[in-house]
Design a protein around this motif. Structure first.
Motif, PDB file in Angstrom:
ATOM      1  N   TRP A 109     -27.866 -25.677 -25.944  1.00  0.00           N
ATOM      2  CA  TRP A 109     -27.596 -26.361 -24.637  1.00  0.00           C
ATOM      3  C   TRP A 109     -27.350 -25.155 -23.619  1.00  0.00           C
ATOM      4  O   TRP A 109     -27.896 -25.489 -22.368  1.00  0.00           O
ATOM      5  N   ALA A 110     -26.525 -24.170 -23.725  1.00  0.00           N
ATOM      6  CA  ALA A 110     -26.419 -23.431 -22.577  1.00  0.00           C
ATOM      7  C   ALA A 110     -27.844 -22.547 -22.260  1.00  0.00           C
ATOM      8  O   ALA A 110     -27.859 -22.658 -20.880  1.00  0.00           O
ATOM      9  N   HIS A 113     -29.760 -25.090 -20.129  1.00  0.00           N
ATOM     10  CA  HIS A 113     -29.234 -25.489 -18.987  1.00  0.00           C
ATOM     11  C   HIS A 113     -28.637 -24.168 -18.068  1.00  0.00           C
ATOM     12  O   HIS A 113     -28.230 -24.379 -17.035  1.00  0.00           O
ATOM     13  N   ARG A 114     -29.065 -23.244 -18.367  1.00  0.00           N
ATOM     14  CA  ARG A 114     -28.699 -21.846 -17.715  1.00  0.00           C
ATOM     15  C   ARG A 114     -28.838 -21.944 -16.378  1.00  0.00           C
ATOM     16  O   ARG A 114     -28.351 -21.722 -15.518  1.00  0.00           O
ATOM     17  N   ILE A 117     -27.312 -24.555 -14.262  1.00  0.00           N
ATOM     18  CA  ILE A 117     -25.545 -24.037 -13.935  1.00  0.00           C
ATOM     19  C   ILE A 117     -25.690 -23.080 -12.882  1.00  0.00           C
ATOM     20  O   ILE A 117     -24.738 -23.107 -12.046  1.00  0.00           O
ATOM     21  N   SER A 118     -26.753 -22.045 -13.089  1.00  0.00           N
ATOM     22  CA  SER A 118     -26.666 -21.238 -11.910  1.00  0.00           C
ATOM     23  C   SER A 118     -26.960 -21.468 -10.718  1.00  0.00           C
ATOM     24  O   SER A 118     -26.266 -21.425  -9.731  1.00  0.00           O
ATOM     25  N   ALA A 120     -26.251 -24.777  -9.672  1.00  0.00           N
ATOM     26  CA  ALA A 120     -25.102 -25.491  -9.310  1.00  0.00           C
ATOM     27  C   ALA A 120     -23.855 -24.500  -8.807  1.00  0.00           C
ATOM     28  O   ALA A 120     -23.225 -24.998  -7.666  1.00  0.00           O
ATOM     29  N   ARG A 121     -23.849 -23.305  -9.417  1.00  0.00           N
ATOM     30  CA  ARG A 121     -22.633 -22.422  -8.965  1.00  0.00           C
ATOM     31  C   ARG A 121     -23.114 -22.137  -7.551  1.00  0.00           C
ATOM     32  O   ARG A 121     -22.301 -21.948  -6.693  1.00  0.00           O
ATOM     33  N   TYR A 124     -22.386 -24.795  -5.097  1.00  0.00           N
ATOM     34  CA  TYR A 124     -20.904 -24.849  -4.922  1.00  0.00           C
ATOM     35  C   TYR A 124     -20.575 -23.903  -4.030  1.00  0.00           C
ATOM     36  O   TYR A 124     -19.490 -24.139  -3.129  1.00  0.00           O
TER      37      TYR A 124
END
Length: 133
Positions: A109-110, A113-114, A117-118, A120-121, A124
Motif C-alpha cells: 500500500w505504501a 501510494h508513495r 502521499i508526497s 499531498a504533503r 499541505y
C-alpha cells in the motif's frame, strides 16, 4: 508491570496492563525497522549481516535493539549454532507468521501510494507555510 512501564502506559492500574501490552505490541510491529525485519525473517532463517543488507538504512545498534525487542515480544526466535565463531540466525515465530500477509499488504500500500502521499504533503506544506522536508 514495573512503575516505569505503568507511567509510560498512562496508569498503574492492573486492569490497564492488557491495554498497555496491546499498544506496545502495535508500536513494536509498526516501528520503522520491524516490518522489514519481520518480512525478511518470515522467508526463513536469516543472519544478522543479511538483515543489515536487506533493511536499508538501519544501523547495527538499531538492528540489535529491534531484534532483541522482537525476540522479547515472541515474534522472532534467535538460534545460536554451536560453531566457532558462533553463527546466529533469526526466524519468525508462528505468531509473527500470522502478521506476514498484513505487513506485506501494508508495505505494498505504501509503495502504491508513495507519490500521492508526497504530493499531498507538498500541497499541505505550501498551504500551511511548512518547510518542505
Amino acid at each position: 508491570m514495573g512503575e516505569a512501564e505503568a507511567d509510560r502506559c498512562g496508569s498503574g492500574a492492573a486492569e490497564r496492563a492488557g491495554a498497555c501490552t496491546v499498544r506496545e505490541a502495535l508500536d513494536r510491529v509498526g516501528g520503522k525497522w520491524a516490518i522489514g525485519i519481520l518480512i525478511a525473517a518470515s522467508a526463513g532463517p536469516v543472519r544478522f549481516t543479511e538483515l543489515e543488507r536487506r533493511v536499508k538504512g538501519i544501523s547495527r545498534r538499531m538492528l540489535t535493539l529491534t531484534l532483541r525487542n522482537l525476540e522479547r515480544d515472541g515474534l522472532l526466535h534467535r538460534y545460536v549454532h554451536p560453531t566457532v565463531p558462533p553463527k546466529v540466525e533469526y526466524t519468525a515465530t508462528p505468531m509473527a507468521g500470522e502478521l506476514y500477509e498484513s505487513l506485506v499488504a501494508l508495505t505494498s500500500w505504501a509503495e502504491r501510494h508513495r507519490e500521492a502521499i508526497s504530493a499531498a504533503r507538498a500541497e499541505y506544506d505550501s498551504r500551511h507555510g511548512h518547510p518542505s522536508a
